[in-house]
Design a protein around this motif. Structure first.
Motif, PDB file in Angstrom:
ATOM      1  N   ILE A 402      57.101   6.139   8.758  1.00 60.95           N
ATOM      2  CA  ILE A 402      56.421   7.244   8.078  1.00 60.95           C
ATOM      3  C   ILE A 402      56.714   7.097   6.587  1.00 60.95           C
ATOM      4  CG2 ILE A 402      56.134   9.748   7.970  1.00 60.95           C
ATOM      5  CD1 ILE A 402      57.417   9.842  10.782  1.00 60.95           C
ATOM      6  N   CYS A 403      55.666   6.882   5.802  1.00 56.33           N
ATOM      7  CA  CYS A 403      55.892   6.478   4.411  1.00 56.33           C
ATOM      8  C   CYS A 403      54.942   7.163   3.445  1.00 56.33           C
ATOM      9  CB  CYS A 403      55.765   4.966   4.282  1.00 56.33           C
ATOM     10  SG  CYS A 403      54.222   4.286   4.953  1.00 56.33           S
ATOM     11  N   SER A 404      54.721   8.459   3.610  1.00 50.40           N
ATOM     12  CA  SER A 404      53.951   9.185   2.606  1.00 50.40           C
ATOM     13  C   SER A 404      54.826   9.395   1.364  1.00 50.40           C
ATOM     14  CB  SER A 404      53.462  10.525   3.151  1.00 50.40           C
ATOM     15  OG  SER A 404      54.534  11.424   3.288  1.00 50.40           O
ATOM     16  N   SER A 405      54.212   9.825   0.284  1.00 48.27           N
ATOM     17  CA  SER A 405      54.944   9.958  -0.971  1.00 48.27           C
ATOM     18  C   SER A 405      55.884  11.155  -0.982  1.00 48.27           C
ATOM     19  CB  SER A 405      53.960  10.074  -2.144  1.00 48.27           C
ATOM     20  OG  SER A 405      53.073  11.162  -1.932  1.00 48.27           O
ATOM     21  N   SER A 406      55.670  12.125  -0.090  1.00 40.93           N
ATOM     22  CA  SER A 406      56.491  13.337  -0.037  1.00 40.93           C
ATOM     23  C   SER A 406      57.571  13.196   1.022  1.00 40.93           C
ATOM     24  CB  SER A 406      55.621  14.561   0.251  1.00 40.93           C
ATOM     25  OG  SER A 406      56.417  15.697   0.515  1.00 40.93           O
ATOM     26  N   GLU A 407      58.819  13.327   0.605  1.00 36.48           N
ATOM     27  CA  GLU A 407      59.925  13.205   1.546  1.00 36.48           C
ATOM     28  C   GLU A 407      59.909  14.334   2.576  1.00 36.48           C
ATOM     29  OE1 GLU A 407      64.825  12.878   1.434  1.00 36.48           O
ATOM     30  OE2 GLU A 407      63.637  12.631  -0.386  1.00 36.48           O
ATOM     31  N   MET A 408      59.565  15.534   2.155  1.00 38.04           N
ATOM     32  CA  MET A 408      59.508  16.658   3.088  1.00 38.04           C
ATOM     33  C   MET A 408      58.383  16.485   4.097  1.00 38.04           C
ATOM     34  SD  MET A 408      62.066  18.432   2.440  1.00 38.04           S
ATOM     35  CE  MET A 408      61.651  19.669   3.665  1.00 38.04           C
ATOM     36  N   ASP A 409      57.239  15.932   3.658  1.00 39.06           N
ATOM     37  CA  ASP A 409      56.160  15.659   4.606  1.00 39.06           C
ATOM     38  C   ASP A 409      56.584  14.630   5.633  1.00 39.06           C
ATOM     39  OD1 ASP A 409      54.490  17.469   3.433  1.00 39.06           O
ATOM     40  OD2 ASP A 409      53.329  15.988   2.293  1.00 39.06           O
ATOM     41  N   ASN A 410      57.344  13.635   5.209  1.00 36.14           N
ATOM     42  CA  ASN A 410      57.816  12.617   6.150  1.00 36.14           C
ATOM     43  C   ASN A 410      58.730  13.217   7.215  1.00 36.14           C
ATOM     44  OD1 ASN A 410      56.426  10.647   4.719  1.00 36.14           O
ATOM     45  ND2 ASN A 410      58.172  10.124   3.439  1.00 36.14           N
ATOM     46  N   ILE A 411      59.630  14.088   6.782  1.00 40.51           N
ATOM     47  CA  ILE A 411      60.520  14.747   7.748  1.00 40.51           C
ATOM     48  C   ILE A 411      59.713  15.612   8.703  1.00 40.51           C
ATOM     49  CG2 ILE A 411      62.396  16.412   7.976  1.00 40.51           C
ATOM     50  CD1 ILE A 411      63.488  15.410   5.316  1.00 40.51           C
ATOM     51  N   ARG A 412      58.724  16.341   8.168  1.00 37.10           N
ATOM     52  CA  ARG A 412      57.902  17.217   9.011  1.00 37.10           C
ATOM     53  C   ARG A 412      57.120  16.404  10.040  1.00 37.10           C
ATOM     54  NH1 ARG A 412      52.795  18.230   8.767  1.00 37.10           N
ATOM     55  NH2 ARG A 412      52.607  17.243   6.707  1.00 37.10           N
ATOM     56  N   ILE A 413      56.552  15.272   9.623  1.00 40.27           N
ATOM     57  CA  ILE A 413      55.794  14.433  10.550  1.00 40.27           C
ATOM     58  C   ILE A 413      56.706  13.866  11.628  1.00 40.27           C
ATOM     59  CG2 ILE A 413      54.490  12.278  10.746  1.00 40.27           C
ATOM     60  CD1 ILE A 413      53.393  12.839   7.928  1.00 40.27           C
ATOM     61  N   ALA A 414      57.897  13.406  11.232  1.00 41.17           N
ATOM     62  CA  ALA A 414      58.838  12.851  12.207  1.00 41.17           C
ATOM     63  C   ALA A 414      59.234  13.886  13.245  1.00 41.17           C
ATOM     64  CB  ALA A 414      60.076  12.311  11.480  1.00 41.17           C
ATOM     65  N   GLU A 415      59.529  15.106  12.810  1.00 44.05           N
ATOM     66  CA  GLU A 415      59.920  16.157  13.760  1.00 44.05           C
ATOM     67  C   GLU A 415      58.757  16.549  14.664  1.00 44.05           C
ATOM     68  OE1 GLU A 415      62.777  17.145  14.442  1.00 44.05           O
ATOM     69  OE2 GLU A 415      63.865  16.187  12.805  1.00 44.05           O
ATOM     70  N   LYS A 416      57.531  16.533  14.132  1.00 40.89           N
ATOM     71  CA  LYS A 416      56.367  16.873  14.943  1.00 40.89           C
ATOM     72  C   LYS A 416      56.120  15.814  16.006  1.00 40.89           C
ATOM     73  CE  LYS A 416      51.594  18.484  14.495  1.00 40.89           C
ATOM     74  NZ  LYS A 416      50.470  18.782  13.561  1.00 40.89           N
ATOM     75  N   ILE A 417      56.300  14.550  15.646  1.00 43.94           N
ATOM     76  CA  ILE A 417      56.127  13.473  16.626  1.00 43.94           C
ATOM     77  C   ILE A 417      57.148  13.595  17.738  1.00 43.94           C
ATOM     78  CG2 ILE A 417      56.352  10.980  16.956  1.00 43.94           C
ATOM     79  CD1 ILE A 417      55.112  10.583  14.219  1.00 43.94           C
ATOM     80  N   ARG A 418      58.396  13.859  17.387  1.00 44.13           N
ATOM     81  CA  ARG A 418      59.444  13.982  18.408  1.00 44.13           C
ATOM     82  C   ARG A 418      59.241  15.207  19.287  1.00 44.13           C
ATOM     83  NH1 ARG A 418      65.378  12.788  16.241  1.00 44.13           N
ATOM     84  NH2 ARG A 418      64.999  14.564  14.870  1.00 44.13           N
ATOM     85  N   LEU A 419      58.615  16.233  18.723  1.00 43.37           N
ATOM     86  CA  LEU A 419      58.387  17.454  19.482  1.00 43.37           C
ATOM     87  C   LEU A 419      57.227  17.318  20.457  1.00 43.37           C
ATOM     88  CD1 LEU A 419      58.994  20.498  19.929  1.00 43.37           C
ATOM     89  CD2 LEU A 419      57.357  20.967  18.073  1.00 43.37           C
ATOM     90  N   LEU A 420      56.155  16.647  20.055  1.00 47.42           N
ATOM     91  CA  LEU A 420      54.919  16.630  20.840  1.00 47.42           C
ATOM     92  C   LEU A 420      54.728  15.380  21.677  1.00 47.42           C
ATOM     93  CD1 LEU A 420      52.439  18.069  18.152  1.00 47.42           C
ATOM     94  CD2 LEU A 420      53.669  19.302  19.950  1.00 47.42           C
ATOM     95  N   CYS A 421      55.356  14.265  21.314  1.00 46.99           N
ATOM     96  CA  CYS A 421      55.083  12.990  21.986  1.00 46.99           C
ATOM     97  C   CYS A 421      56.332  12.451  22.669  1.00 46.99           C
ATOM     98  CB  CYS A 421      54.567  11.953  20.996  1.00 46.99           C
ATOM     99  SG  CYS A 421      53.073  12.454  20.138  1.00 46.99           S
ATOM    100  N   PRO A 422      56.219  12.048  23.927  1.00 42.78           N
ATOM    101  CA  PRO A 422      57.361  11.434  24.619  1.00 42.78           C
ATOM    102  C   PRO A 422      57.498   9.958  24.236  1.00 42.78           C
ATOM    103  CG  PRO A 422      55.497  11.562  26.104  1.00 42.78           C
ATOM    104  CD  PRO A 422      55.060  12.214  24.816  1.00 42.78           C
ATOM    105  N   THR A 423      57.791   9.708  22.973  1.00 36.93           N
ATOM    106  CA  THR A 423      57.870   8.336  22.496  1.00 36.93           C
ATOM    107  C   THR A 423      59.308   7.838  22.473  1.00 36.93           C
ATOM    108  OG1 THR A 423      57.367   6.863  20.647  1.00 36.93           O
ATOM    109  CG2 THR A 423      57.986   9.118  20.098  1.00 36.93           C
ATOM    110  N   MET A 424      59.470   6.550  22.753  1.00 36.09           N
ATOM    111  CA  MET A 424      60.778   5.904  22.685  1.00 36.09           C
ATOM    112  C   MET A 424      60.886   5.019  21.444  1.00 36.09           C
ATOM    113  SD  MET A 424      62.281   7.101  25.286  1.00 36.09           S
ATOM    114  CE  MET A 424      63.722   6.049  25.364  1.00 36.09           C
ATOM    115  N   ALA A 425      59.948   5.192  20.529  1.00 35.52           N
ATOM    116  CA  ALA A 425      59.902   4.327  19.355  1.00 35.52           C
ATOM    117  C   ALA A 425      61.060   4.609  18.409  1.00 35.52           C
ATOM    118  CB  ALA A 425      58.574   4.530  18.626  1.00 35.52           C
TER     119      ALA A 425
END
Length: 600
Positions: A402-425
């Protein structure tokens, strides 16, 4: 005669006239007062003492005028004292900040090498701290940073309000000893246009440092004027997105986004089990991450990967056109890797549609059916849909960047992925900090290091590669030293040196390792012995290097030609490995043999 020199001459004339007027007035005062019987001013020295006591507002009273002329002079001195104190204080401050004081401090410091920074900022402090940890006794000068912590680096740090060119002239003036290490200048401000103008003015202006500030950077560069700082004495490192084909001598450029991409893939190499990598972001950083992945993650048939690129902003209904900008920069990359555009408008049953620049347009469903299988070739998949609308791709991913220019957006996207997707990535976010379960990259500590900015080790490897290649040629071949190589040839050698860690991982069987393999004597000896003893298939190694070499050339607009033409970027070896002669295939051993130089 320029304005600066004219002003200096005018100021000196004014000072001489003022001093001469004062001397005449003091002699007149002494001459008039000594005729009075009750006067205490008898000599010019008495007059000078009276003048100093008056204008400094001390007023001892031991000497004073008694004649009308003397009292008139006293009134003038009293009025003069109103501005004298402020002028005196200003002069003292100006003297303390003058080049004379800085020159004395630099002379008394007696350090091995000076590092000059154009400003005091977190980036410069981070780099200076790591440089201060080196065994050499280095000194640091921060320009435009008059009121900072003076003992930041003990006694080796100087803060000055002077400009970079003035400081550089002081550091280089009067040093005729060639054994003195080269000073280094770092222009790392966020205003890249200003950085580049300053760098070009310093490296390409006339020998007079005053003219360096008056001659425009473009004019100096185009005219090819003599270097204001001898390339044998100073090196300039400039933060800019400009990539020179032929930069001025002594000028080195770096782009923070490119540094981030290089550091990321060096510290987080691709592993054998990672077949699907997702990149979410926009701008220059994601393009550099793609470019570096294509050039560094070359494993041949040992490892093939799909890179899924999501660059559509959440707030926008349009894609940020990462695919278009990347392909505009590297239109021939489709000759060596697969590039597809994942289009939601393509019906699932339709065959891939060939678009311009060799890009294939496929449906989301068709790509999902293939995601569970290893691709036959490395593939760039540019998605037109938003990442949040393709959970199936997220669930099958092995790595998500996750490499957008906003650090807070990156954290938000990471937490949303972990919350909604059963990913092992494995999750990575661009920013200075890591969070639980998510690794951060691109921090100042990772980027602003001597090796990332100055790249001395990478250059050493590239130079060694060129020397090794020359040593293999017969006397009929024109051997070219590093200084005479074109910029493209230098970059080609540097790209080969950059791939060194990947080669060592292949030779030592560390493709499952999730961190970089340490480059130590034991590792390099094991790697080169495995290569020379054919422990790893020699033909496989040659195929991998030829593929890497072709990717680099196609990345920069080269194509096949029966005869080599550097101007038109044609090369006869841009063909599949099977079409090379046995001697041509053996040329790919050179970059693998370079591993032996790492033992030194």
């Amino acid at each position: 005669m320029n304005n600066s020199k004219r002003n200096r001459i005018r100021n000196r004339i004014l000072i001489c006239m003022a001093v001469a007027t004062l001397v005449v007035m003091l002699f007149l005062l002494a001459h008039v007062e000594q005729k009075a019987s009750n006067s205490t001013i008898k000599t010019p020295l008495d007059a000078l003492w009276y003048f100093l006591a008056t204008v400094t507002t001390v007023g001892y009273g031991d000497v004073s005028p008694v004649t009308p002329f003397g009292k008139a002079m006293g009134i003038f001195f009293i009025l003069l004292s109103c501005g004298f104190i402020s002028i005196l204080i200003t002069s003292i401050i100006h003297f303390m900040n003058s080049s004379a004081i800085l020159r004395a401090r630099i002379f008394l410091a007696r350090v091995d090498r000076w590092y000059i920074f154009d400003r005091y900022c977190p980036e410069s402090v981070c780099l200076a701290r790591q440089l201060s940890a080196m065994p050499e006794d280095n000194g640091f000068i921060f320009c435009g940073a008059e009121h900072q912590i003076r003992d930041l680096f003990k006694f080796r740090c100087i803060f000055t309000s002077l400009s970079v060119d003035n400081v550089l002239s002081i550091c280089t003036s009067g040093k005729k000893n060639n054994s003195i290490p080269k000073p280094a200048v770092f222009l790392i401000g966020e205003n890249e246009e200003s950085n580049l103008k300053t760098a070009l003015a310093i490296s390409s202006a006339d020998t007079d440092f005053e003219s360096c500030r008056t001659v425009s950077a473009s004019e100096a560069f185009n005219n090819g004027a003599a270097s204001v700082t001898d390339p044998d004495k100073v090196q300039i490192y400039c933060r800019t997105c400009v990539r020179f084909q032929t930069p001025p001598k002594g000028l080195h450029t770096f782009d923070p986004s490119e540094l981030t991409a290089r550091a990321y893939w060096a510290e987080n190499p691709l592993t054998r089990s990672e077949k699907n990598v997702i990149l979410i972001g926009e701008g220059a950083l994601i393009n550099f991450l793609i470019e570096q992945a294509v050039l560094v993650n070359v494993f041949g048939p040992l490892l093939r990967c799909r890179y899924h690129i999501f660059s559509k902003n959440e707030e926008s209904t349009r894609n940020s056109h990462t695919d278009e900008s990347f392909m505009e920069d590297h239109p021939r990359i489709t000759d060596v890797i697969d590039v597809v555009s994942v289009n939601t408008m393509v019906p699932p049953a339709e065959d891939p549609i060939l678009m311009k620049n060799g890009i294939k347009s496929v449906s989301v469903e068709a790509l999902q059916e293939e995601s569970g299988e290893a691709p036959a070739n490395d593939t760039l998949c540019f998605h037109e849909e938003h990442w949040d609308s393709n959970h199936a791709c997220l669930e099958t991913a092995d790595r998500i960047i996750i490499c957008s220019s906003s650090e807070m957006d990156n954290i938000r996207i990471a937490e949303k992925i972990r919350l909604l997707c059963p990913t092992m990535a494995r999750l990575f976010i661009f920013g200075n900090d890591s969070i639980d379960g998510v690794s951060g990259f691109g921090s100042l500590r990772q980027l602003y290091t001597p090796e990332r900015i100055m790249r001395e080790e990478l250059l050493r490897r590239a130079v060694a590669l060129n020397e090794y290649y020359n040593s293999l040629q017969d006397d009929k071949y024109k051997k070219t030293c590093w200084e005479d190589l074109s910029m493209f040839s230098r970059r080609s050698n540097m790209a080969a040196a950059d791939h060194m860690n990947t080669k060592i991982r292949i030779l030592t069987g560390n493709l499952d390792r999730k961190t970089a393999v340490p480059i130590d004597p034991d590792t390099t000896v094991l790697a080169i012995n495995n290569f020379r003893e054919n422990t790893v298939d020699r033909e496989l190694c040659r195929r991998i290097e030829h593929e890497r070499w072709m990717r680099f050339h196609y990345m920069y607009g080269w194509r096949y030609g029966k005869e080599r033409d550097n101007e038109r970027r044609l090369h006869p070896l841009l063909v599949p490995f099977e079409q090379l002669t046995a001697k041509e295939q053996e040329l790919d051993d050179i970059s693998w043999e370079l591993i032996s130089t790492l033992q030194d």
